[in-house]
Write an enzyme that holds these catalytic residues in place. Structure first.
Site, PDB file in Angstrom:
ATOM      1  N   ASP A   1      22.983  77.803  33.931  1.00  0.00           N
ATOM      2  CA  ASP A   1      23.815  77.491  35.094  1.00  0.00           C
ATOM      3  C   ASP A   1      24.899  78.568  35.197  1.00  0.00           C
ATOM      4  OD1 ASP A   1      25.283  76.297  37.114  1.00  0.00           O
ATOM      5  OD2 ASP A   1      26.113  74.719  35.857  1.00  0.00           O
TER       6      ASP A   1
ATOM      7  N   ASP B   1      20.660  77.036  42.307  1.00  0.00           N
ATOM      8  CA  ASP B   1      21.661  76.534  41.366  1.00  0.00           C
ATOM      9  C   ASP B   1      21.412  75.076  40.989  1.00  0.00           C
ATOM     10  OD1 ASP B   1      23.933  76.589  39.776  1.00  0.00           O
ATOM     11  OD2 ASP B   1      25.317  76.191  41.428  1.00  0.00           O
TER      12      ASP B   1
ATOM     13  N   GLU C   1      32.331  80.014  40.617  1.00  0.00           N
ATOM     14  CA  GLU C   1      31.786  78.778  41.196  1.00  0.00           C
ATOM     15  C   GLU C   1      32.138  77.568  40.356  1.00  0.00           C
ATOM     16  OE1 GLU C   1      28.742  75.561  41.833  1.00  0.00           O
ATOM     17  OE2 GLU C   1      29.259  76.679  40.007  1.00  0.00           O
ATOM     18  N   GLU C   2      32.150  77.744  39.041  1.00  0.00           N
ATOM     19  CA  GLU C   2      32.366  76.611  38.144  1.00  0.00           C
ATOM     20  C   GLU C   2      33.777  76.032  38.229  1.00  0.00           C
ATOM     21  OE1 GLU C   2      30.224  74.992  36.706  1.00  0.00           O
ATOM     22  OE2 GLU C   2      28.496  76.246  36.242  1.00  0.00           O
TER      23      GLU C   2
ATOM     24  N   ASP D   1      29.436  83.108  36.884  1.00  0.00           N
ATOM     25  CA  ASP D   1      30.304  82.547  35.845  1.00  0.00           C
ATOM     26  C   ASP D   1      29.669  81.334  35.172  1.00  0.00           C
ATOM     27  OD1 ASP D   1      30.645  81.049  38.289  1.00  0.00           O
ATOM     28  OD2 ASP D   1      32.390  80.083  37.388  1.00  0.00           O
TER      29      ASP D   1
END
Length: 409
Positions: A141, A198, A175-176, A80
């Protein structure tokens, strides 16, 4: 390695923005578009035990090519992109042999990526940069990390002379928004340790991160005609302003660095009858972290004493500093450090001013340091990534696999 750039460009062309207000996993259906593509690609490059579960978590295996027993290790990246800035219709620009000057991202909107404001650009002079067109984020990212992991696995499949143990890879949603590891099946993954790919600039190697919490302050007011409001009106906007004024003014993201913690107000809305503040709390030190949460409680209590019972404070822990889980198995950091040095990359060991899936996974029993993916200026239109940094990340992954096998007698 030649597939790295086209692979990355294809990934960033797929909008995978997550949604913190959604209750589903993944939080947005569009993340599954990339997920399904990755499943197909993992099969294509020859990975085994490829799976995707109902929540969008992908796992796959590169079998060991050794007779002796070697620890199973893993590599993890998230699919994501942040909800902070649009990731729709990403149109990357490729700047070959960067000359060290300003890069015009969008002439019409006068958006320029300049080393005057971002001096770290100068360390990539002569390299190939991948930038945005000034209207979206890039998505390095963490689609750079996804592309690097898949490219490394493809390289190992094509070079069986490089000996390695069983390798597991995983790609996660959300994750974000702090939920990337919430439904990660550590037992199914079956690795002794793993690395998230990451991080930011080349050389980053991180094994400590913020302790993190979110806070919501809801304020109720009473609306009365302003001409007759004396001793009757309760203005929720005014109380919200009072709350913010009692936070330490220099403990904010734009004025802190290193291990310094902060409060970050990222959303505020309000009317006389109701106001709401959303903020996050970050600190590497556990005691300071608890003190920050207590300060919010103290402020809420102080304002309640002054204005009455109109304030509701809710604090939720998000993740904790993984250092305490990684230090007992510090050899996993040393292997990554040795891998970088063997490739003439100077390791940059520093705390993460943020969090990764690895911070939560470490507390779930999977120690998980973080390694650079190469990008800069995440979460906005000035995001970019040097191709050479991505290539080095692939090489580091390969070397970690190799060195893990070599060190087992």
């Amino acid at each position: 390695m030649e597939q790295l750039l086209p692979r990355f460009l294809e990934y960033v062309g797929i909008d995978t923005q997550s949604d913190p207000y959604s209750k589903s996993t993944p939080s947005t259906e569009k993340q599954l578009k990339l997920a399904k593509k990755l499943v197909t690609e993992l099969h294509t490059i020859g990975m085994e035990e490829v799976s995707i579960d109902a929540n969008g978590y992908i796992m796959a295996t590169l079998p060991s090519n050794m007779e002796k027993e070697v620890p199973t290790i893993g590599f993890i990246a998230h699919m994501d992109t942040t909800p902070d800035f649009t990731g729709k219709n990403v149109s990357p620009q490729i700047i070959k042999e960067y000359d060290g000057g300003d890069i015009v991202l969008n002439k019409g909107k006068e958006i320029v990526l300049s080393p005057d404001y971002f001096p770290e650009l100068l360390q990539y002079k002569g390299q190939t940069l991948i930038t945005t067109d000034g209207t979206t984020l890039l998505g390095a990212d963490d689609k750079a990390g996804v592309a690097e992991i898949i490219t490394a696995m493809e390289y190992l499949r094509e070079h069986p002379e490089i000996k390695h143990g069983k390798i597991r890879v995983a790609f996660t949603p959300d994750e974000e928004i702090g939920r990337g590891a919430h439904k990660f099946d550590v037992k199914k993954f079956g690795a002794e340790w793993a690395y998230t790919i990451d991080g930011s600039q080349i050389g980053e190697l991180e094994f400590e991160n913020f302790n993190a919490a979110s806070a919501t302050i809801k304020i109720k007011g009473k609306s009365v005609h302003p001409g007759y409001a004396k001793d009757k009106m309760v203005n929720a906007i005014h109380i919200a302003n009072q709350f913010l004024s009692l936070l330490p003014p220099n403990e904010v993201p734009e004025k802190t660095e290193g291990r310094e913690g902060f409060f970050h107000v990222h959303k505020i809305k309000g009317e006389i009858e109701e106001a709401e503040i959303e903020l996050i709390i970050r600190d590497h030190d556990a005691q300071h972290f608890e003190a920050r949460k207590q300060l919010l409680k103290d402020i809420a209590g102080k304002l309640s004493d002054r204005f009455g019972d109109f304030i509701e404070l809710n604090i939720e822990n998000q993740y904790f500093n993984m250092r305490e889980k990684v230090e007992p198995v510090f050899h996993i950091v040393e292997i990554a450090e040795e891998a970088m040095k063997s490739l003439d990359i100077e390791p940059i060991l520093k705390p993460i001013r943020g969090g990764t899936d690895g911070s939560q996974l470490s507390f779930m029993g999977l120690p998980c340091p973080n390694i650079f993916a190469g990008g800069h200026n995440f979460h906005g239109k000035y995001e970019y990534v040097p191709l050479e940094s991505m290539q080095k990340a692939v090489e580091v992954i390969v070397k970690i696999c190799e060195f893990t096998a070599i060190q087992i007698k």
